[in-house]
Design a protein around this motif. Structure first.
Motif, PDB file in Angstrom:
ATOM      1  N   MET A  88      88.371 101.121 -40.495  1.00 32.59           N
ATOM      2  CA  MET A  88      88.563 102.571 -40.514  1.00 32.59           C
ATOM      3  C   MET A  88      87.934 103.221 -41.741  1.00 32.59           C
ATOM      4  SD  MET A  88      90.049 103.053 -37.689  1.00 32.59           S
ATOM      5  CE  MET A  88      90.465 104.796 -37.866  1.00 32.59           C
ATOM      6  N   ARG A  89      87.758 102.447 -42.804  1.00 28.81           N
ATOM      7  CA  ARG A  89      87.181 102.978 -44.047  1.00 28.81           C
ATOM      8  C   ARG A  89      86.011 102.086 -44.444  1.00 28.81           C
ATOM      9  NH1 ARG A  89      91.565 103.861 -48.525  1.00 28.81           N
ATOM     10  NH2 ARG A  89      89.756 104.923 -49.455  1.00 28.81           N
ATOM     11  N   PRO A  90      84.835 102.332 -43.873  1.00 29.28           N
ATOM     12  CA  PRO A  90      83.676 101.462 -44.105  1.00 29.28           C
ATOM     13  C   PRO A  90      83.292 101.326 -45.577  1.00 29.28           C
ATOM     14  CG  PRO A  90      83.257 102.980 -42.291  1.00 29.28           C
ATOM     15  CD  PRO A  90      84.541 103.415 -42.914  1.00 29.28           C
ATOM     16  N   GLU A  91      83.640 102.327 -46.387  1.00 34.57           N
ATOM     17  CA  GLU A  91      83.294 102.265 -47.813  1.00 34.57           C
ATOM     18  C   GLU A  91      84.033 101.141 -48.531  1.00 34.57           C
ATOM     19  OE1 GLU A  91      86.799 105.213 -47.622  1.00 34.57           O
ATOM     20  OE2 GLU A  91      85.064 104.626 -46.382  1.00 34.57           O
ATOM     21  N   LEU A  92      85.061 100.561 -47.891  1.00 33.51           N
ATOM     22  CA  LEU A  92      85.799  99.440 -48.480  1.00 33.51           C
ATOM     23  C   LEU A  92      85.148  98.089 -48.165  1.00 33.51           C
ATOM     24  CD1 LEU A  92      89.496 100.525 -47.769  1.00 33.51           C
ATOM     25  CD2 LEU A  92      88.129 100.908 -49.832  1.00 33.51           C
ATOM     26  N   SER A  93      84.052  98.097 -47.435  1.00 32.21           N
ATOM     27  CA  SER A  93      83.365  96.851 -47.080  1.00 32.21           C
ATOM     28  C   SER A  93      82.887  96.118 -48.341  1.00 32.21           C
ATOM     29  CB  SER A  93      82.161  97.157 -46.179  1.00 32.21           C
ATOM     30  OG  SER A  93      82.578  97.742 -44.965  1.00 32.21           O
ATOM     31  N   THR A  94      83.061  94.801 -48.347  1.00 24.91           N
ATOM     32  CA  THR A  94      82.663  94.006 -49.515  1.00 24.91           C
ATOM     33  C   THR A  94      81.854  92.764 -49.149  1.00 24.91           C
ATOM     34  OG1 THR A  94      84.810  92.853 -49.435  1.00 24.91           O
ATOM     35  CG2 THR A  94      84.630  94.756 -50.920  1.00 24.91           C
ATOM     36  N   ALA A  95      81.526  92.582 -47.877  1.00 26.13           N
ATOM     37  CA  ALA A  95      80.793  91.380 -47.474  1.00 26.13           C
ATOM     38  C   ALA A  95      79.426  91.303 -48.154  1.00 26.13           C
ATOM     39  CB  ALA A  95      80.634  91.347 -45.956  1.00 26.13           C
ATOM     40  N   HIS A  96      78.807  92.460 -48.438  1.00 29.79           N
ATOM     41  CA  HIS A  96      77.505  92.457 -49.120  1.00 29.79           C
ATOM     42  C   HIS A  96      77.596  91.902 -50.539  1.00 29.79           C
ATOM     43  CE1 HIS A  96      79.464  96.144 -50.403  1.00 29.79           C
ATOM     44  NE2 HIS A  96      78.594  96.272 -51.377  1.00 29.79           N
ATOM     45  N   ALA A 155      81.864 116.739 -30.250  1.00 32.89           N
ATOM     46  CA  ALA A 155      82.815 116.533 -29.164  1.00 32.89           C
ATOM     47  C   ALA A 155      83.718 117.753 -29.046  1.00 32.89           C
ATOM     48  CB  ALA A 155      83.643 115.274 -29.394  1.00 32.89           C
ATOM     49  N   SER A 156      84.043 118.316 -30.194  1.00 29.65           N
ATOM     50  CA  SER A 156      84.740 119.602 -30.271  1.00 29.65           C
ATOM     51  C   SER A 156      84.011 120.412 -31.335  1.00 29.65           C
ATOM     52  CB  SER A 156      86.216 119.410 -30.618  1.00 29.65           C
ATOM     53  OG  SER A 156      86.369 118.644 -31.804  1.00 29.65           O
ATOM     54  N   ASP A 157      84.211 120.024 -32.592  1.00 31.22           N
ATOM     55  CA  ASP A 157      83.457 120.592 -33.705  1.00 31.22           C
ATOM     56  C   ASP A 157      82.368 119.602 -34.123  1.00 31.22           C
ATOM     57  OD1 ASP A 157      85.282 122.902 -33.997  1.00 31.22           O
ATOM     58  OD2 ASP A 157      86.733 121.354 -34.559  1.00 31.22           O
ATOM     59  N   LEU A 158      81.581 119.966 -35.118  1.00 30.18           N
ATOM     60  CA  LEU A 158      80.561 119.065 -35.643  1.00 30.18           C
ATOM     61  C   LEU A 158      81.238 118.049 -36.557  1.00 30.18           C
ATOM     62  CD1 LEU A 158      77.513 118.417 -35.878  1.00 30.18           C
ATOM     63  CD2 LEU A 158      77.448 119.968 -37.849  1.00 30.18           C
ATOM     64  N   LYS A 159      81.099 116.757 -36.244  1.00 31.30           N
ATOM     65  CA  LYS A 159      81.774 115.725 -37.022  1.00 31.30           C
ATOM     66  C   LYS A 159      80.787 114.668 -37.494  1.00 31.30           C
ATOM     67  CE  LYS A 159      84.287 112.416 -35.378  1.00 31.30           C
ATOM     68  NZ  LYS A 159      83.467 111.203 -35.644  1.00 31.30           N
ATOM     69  N   ILE A 160      81.203 113.992 -38.571  1.00 33.39           N
ATOM     70  CA  ILE A 160      80.422 112.877 -39.095  1.00 33.39           C
ATOM     71  C   ILE A 160      81.094 111.580 -38.684  1.00 33.39           C
ATOM     72  CG2 ILE A 160      81.673 112.769 -41.304  1.00 33.39           C
ATOM     73  CD1 ILE A 160      77.855 112.438 -40.879  1.00 33.39           C
ATOM     74  N   GLY A 161      80.322 110.518 -38.519  1.00 33.82           N
ATOM     75  CA  GLY A 161      80.901 109.237 -38.156  1.00 33.82           C
ATOM     76  C   GLY A 161      79.977 108.083 -38.489  1.00 33.82           C
ATOM     77  N   VAL A 162      80.504 106.863 -38.359  1.00 33.99           N
ATOM     78  CA  VAL A 162      79.773 105.629 -38.641  1.00 33.99           C
ATOM     79  C   VAL A 162      79.985 104.664 -37.490  1.00 33.99           C
ATOM     80  CG1 VAL A 162      79.794 103.543 -40.077  1.00 33.99           C
ATOM     81  CG2 VAL A 162      79.834 105.799 -41.154  1.00 33.99           C
ATOM     82  N   THR A 163      78.930 103.971 -37.091  1.00 32.67           N
ATOM     83  CA  THR A 163      79.079 102.919 -36.102  1.00 32.67           C
ATOM     84  C   THR A 163      77.988 101.886 -36.292  1.00 32.67           C
ATOM     85  OG1 THR A 163      79.417 102.477 -33.738  1.00 32.67           O
ATOM     86  CG2 THR A 163      77.616 103.963 -34.302  1.00 32.67           C
ATOM     87  N   GLY A 167      79.325 103.553 -45.215  1.00 32.03           N
ATOM     88  CA  GLY A 167      80.617 104.071 -45.638  1.00 32.03           C
ATOM     89  C   GLY A 167      80.523 105.053 -46.788  1.00 32.03           C
ATOM     90  N   ILE A 168      79.716 104.731 -47.803  1.00 32.79           N
ATOM     91  CA  ILE A 168      79.614 105.662 -48.935  1.00 32.79           C
ATOM     92  C   ILE A 168      78.883 106.936 -48.530  1.00 32.79           C
ATOM     93  CG2 ILE A 168      79.784 103.832 -50.659  1.00 32.79           C
ATOM     94  CD1 ILE A 168      76.737 104.168 -51.140  1.00 32.79           C
TER      95      ILE A 168
END
Length: 265
Positions: free
Chosen positions: A78-86, A112-120, A150-151
């Motif tokens: 849910m919080r990609p900025e917490l990734s540490t595998a790198h 989808a409703s408003d303009l949103k940011i996301g990561v996948t 994430g950042i």
């Protein structure tokens, strides 16, 4: 016809309109073919999607023990900025986290409703956008790992929402947005360490069309724990929601791991 099995999110195919499939262990159902028919949903039990045991679902289709221990539901999901595998640092299982985190990721804008940011993950395009019920979506940035995505998302959340107003999405109240201009504007907010990836990213806008005969004006969410038996006329599908004639909406994703009997009349 009657089907029985454990709910998991619907499989999708990018067509016009999008095709939806509800997959059970012994059968699958093309849900587009069920539109305008009566569907009965009966909740009959639980089965954890991780361990397979018939234990009450805690969250995201997992029982409590699996949710607390499985690497598939670590905080970095849910919080990609917490990734540490790198960095070679494990959260719960480094091998699993390297496999997921150290692959190309897309930071995107969607409506989808408003303009949103996301990561996948890049491999989840356009599935992720379909699951969110986006009408339009465009990549802003392709980066080589989840941490950089994430950042970037954190920086852009100062300027865009990261939530979908699911009620507006299901009522088809979609903001009119110039996504080409939005991508150019988003570039101004990117972290310095990700700027070089912007010009290498394909900023092609994707338009998505959902199989909906009628959008609801008033919405009532079906809660299988409170209402284990429901029957209604299916009028459409958007995101991972089934839309019914009486204004009832059913989020398949919320009830992953629930055993149901599903009858189509």
């Amino acid at each position: 016809m009657q089907y029985e099995g454990v709910l998991n999110k619907m499989h999708t195919e990018l067509q016009n309109p999008i095709q939806y499939y509800l997959v059970f262990q012994q059968a699958f159902l093309n849900m587009n073919q069920v539109i305008n028919k009566r569907v009965s949903i009966n909740h009959i039990g639980y089965q954890c999607l991780n361990c397979g045991k018939e234990k009450k679902i805690f969250r995201q289709g997992f029982c409590y023990d699996c949710f607390m221990g499985s690497p598939a539901v670590g905080d970095w999901i849910m919080r990609p900025e917490l990734s540490t595998a790198h960095l070679g640092i494990a959260d719960r299982d480094l091998a699993y986290e390297e496999r997921i985190q150290l692959q190309p990721h897309i930071v995107y804008l969607a409506v989808a409703s408003d303009l949103k940011i996301g990561v996948t993950r890049k491999t989840q395009v356009p599935t992720r956008w379909i699951d969110q019920g986006a009408s339009l979506a465009v990549p802003v940035l392709e980066v080589p790992n989840r941490y950089l995505a994430g950042i970037t998302e954190v920086a852009l959340k100062n300027h865009y929402t990261d939530k979908t107003n699911w009620r507006k999405m299901l009522q088809n109240e979609v903001l009119s947005v110039d996504l080409d201009q939005a991508v150019k504007q988003a570039k101004e907010f990117l972290p310095n360490e990700t700027l070089d990836y912007f010009n290498e990213t394909n900023h092609t806008i994707l338009e998505l069309n959902y199989p909906v005969e009628k959008y609801p004006t008033k919405i009532n969410s079906l809660n299988l724990d409170k209402t284990p038996n429901y029957s209604g006329i299916l009028t459409g599908i958007k995101g991972q929601y089934l839309l019914f004639e009486d204004g009832t909406v059913f989020n398949i994703r919320t009830y992953e791991g629930y055993k149901v009997q599903l009858t189509v009349l």
